[in-house]
Write a protein that holds these residues in place. Sequence first.
Motif, short mmCIF file in Angstrom:
data_model
loop_
_atom_site.label_atom_id
_atom_site.label_comp_id
_atom_site.label_asym_id
_atom_site.label_seq_id
_atom_site.Cartn_x
_atom_site.Cartn_y
_atom_site.Cartn_z
N ASN A 70 22.87 -49.83 -34.94
CA ASN A 70 23.12 -50.56 -33.70
C ASN A 70 24.62 -50.68 -33.42
O ASN A 70 25.05 -50.57 -32.27
N LEU A 71 25.40 -50.91 -34.46
CA LEU A 71 26.85 -50.99 -34.28
C LEU A 71 27.42 -49.67 -33.75
O LEU A 71 28.26 -49.67 -32.86
N LYS A 72 26.95 -48.57 -34.30
CA LYS A 72 27.42 -47.25 -33.85
C LYS A 72 27.05 -46.99 -32.39
O LYS A 72 27.85 -46.45 -31.63
N LYS A 73 25.84 -47.38 -32.00
CA LYS A 73 25.43 -47.21 -30.60
C LYS A 73 26.38 -47.95 -29.67
O LYS A 73 26.82 -47.41 -28.65
N VAL A 74 26.69 -49.18 -30.03
CA VAL A 74 27.58 -50.00 -29.20
C VAL A 74 28.99 -49.39 -29.20
O VAL A 74 29.61 -49.28 -28.14
N SER A 81 35.08 -54.03 -21.45
CA SER A 81 36.00 -54.53 -20.43
C SER A 81 37.33 -53.81 -20.58
O SER A 81 37.53 -53.04 -21.52
N LEU A 82 38.24 -54.11 -19.68
CA LEU A 82 39.58 -53.54 -19.75
C LEU A 82 40.57 -54.49 -20.40
O LEU A 82 41.75 -54.17 -20.52
N GLY A 83 40.10 -55.66 -20.80
CA GLY A 83 40.97 -56.63 -21.48
C GLY A 83 41.48 -56.05 -22.78
O GLY A 83 40.72 -55.47 -23.56
N GLN A 84 42.76 -56.21 -23.02
CA GLN A 84 43.40 -55.58 -24.16
C GLN A 84 42.73 -55.93 -25.50
O GLN A 84 42.48 -55.05 -26.31
N ARG A 85 42.44 -57.20 -25.72
CA ARG A 85 41.82 -57.59 -26.99
C ARG A 85 40.45 -56.95 -27.17
O ARG A 85 40.09 -56.52 -28.26
N THR A 86 39.70 -56.90 -26.10
CA THR A 86 38.36 -56.30 -26.18
C THR A 86 38.45 -54.80 -26.38
O THR A 86 37.69 -54.23 -27.17
N VAL A 87 39.37 -54.15 -25.70
CA VAL A 87 39.55 -52.71 -25.87
C VAL A 87 39.96 -52.40 -27.31
O VAL A 87 39.40 -51.50 -27.94
N TYR A 88 40.92 -53.16 -27.83
CA TYR A 88 41.33 -52.95 -29.22
C TYR A 88 40.17 -53.18 -30.19
O TYR A 88 40.01 -52.45 -31.16
N ALA A 89 39.37 -54.19 -29.92
CA ALA A 89 38.22 -54.47 -30.78
C ALA A 89 37.24 -53.29 -30.78
O ALA A 89 36.77 -52.86 -31.83
N ALA A 90 36.97 -52.76 -29.60
CA ALA A 90 36.06 -51.61 -29.49
C ALA A 90 36.66 -50.38 -30.18
O ALA A 90 35.95 -49.62 -30.85
N LYS A 91 37.96 -50.20 -30.04
CA LYS A 91 38.63 -49.06 -30.68
C LYS A 91 38.59 -49.20 -32.21
O LYS A 91 38.42 -48.21 -32.92
N HIS A 92 38.76 -50.42 -32.70
CA HIS A 92 38.66 -50.64 -34.15
C HIS A 92 37.27 -50.29 -34.66
O HIS A 92 37.13 -49.69 -35.73
N PHE A 97 33.93 -46.29 -37.70
CA PHE A 97 32.81 -45.36 -37.78
C PHE A 97 33.24 -43.90 -37.60
O PHE A 97 32.40 -43.01 -37.51
N LYS A 98 34.55 -43.68 -37.52
CA LYS A 98 35.10 -42.32 -37.37
C LYS A 98 34.55 -41.61 -36.13
O LYS A 98 34.19 -40.44 -36.15
N ILE A 99 34.49 -42.37 -35.04
CA ILE A 99 34.03 -41.83 -33.76
C ILE A 99 35.26 -41.35 -32.99
O ILE A 99 36.26 -42.07 -32.89
N ASP A 100 35.18 -40.15 -32.47
CA ASP A 100 36.28 -39.55 -31.74
C ASP A 100 36.59 -40.35 -30.48
O ASP A 100 35.76 -40.46 -29.57
N LYS A 123 46.12 -46.51 -38.36
CA LYS A 123 45.53 -47.05 -39.59
C LYS A 123 44.01 -46.98 -39.54
O LYS A 123 43.39 -47.31 -38.54
N ASN A 124 43.41 -46.53 -40.63
CA ASN A 124 41.95 -46.50 -40.74
C ASN A 124 41.45 -47.77 -41.39
O ASN A 124 41.82 -48.07 -42.53
N PRO A 125 40.62 -48.53 -40.70
CA PRO A 125 40.10 -49.75 -41.32
C PRO A 125 39.10 -49.41 -42.43
O PRO A 125 38.31 -48.48 -42.31
#
Length: 175
Positions: A70-74, A81-92, A97-100, A123-125
């Motif tokens: 489920n996490l990978k699907k999301v 959203s375009l909010g910086q914190r949310t974008v960074y969270a999604a990118k993390h 998950f090593k998604i391109d 940095k890779n988490p």
Amino acid sequence: MVHKELSSDMKMFVEHLYTKGYLKNANFMPQDKFDASCFEISYAREFLKFAASKFGKDHPDIAGWLSAGNLKKVALFGCPSLGQRTVYAAKHMRKFFKIDEHKVCQTCSLKELCMLRNKSFAKNPTKLDLADVIRVLIMYSMESVPQKLVVPEEIKTSVSRLLKEVISLSQETMT
């Protein structure tokens, strides 16, 4: 600004936050009872994002027990959203998950407006951050996504399942 009513899953999560004391300083709520209708105003939604993020920071171990599927699907769907914190969270989440990043940004309906598209982190988490996961989940669950972003039912279902898992796992770890 007045928002629509919280989804049933989000109400359940917000009530969980209330029960655990994360909303005790919410001056927009009645003192001794939970009232989900209080979260229809913008200030309350912002407070909720803060409280949910704090909850995520306080319970980092839960992230490791959440459904990876489920996490990978999301994460694959993109940013809510375009909010910086949310974008960074999604990118993390994608980095974990090593998604391109380019693959996700290329298909995103918000790419023309995004200042962070195709930008990746050096940095890779090694661990998934529950605060990041929660930031992304609540944006979808509160339906606080731009109108241009159409969220498929499959993503909504994954978000719902993940919120329920977070609640369940936090009850287990707190007892």
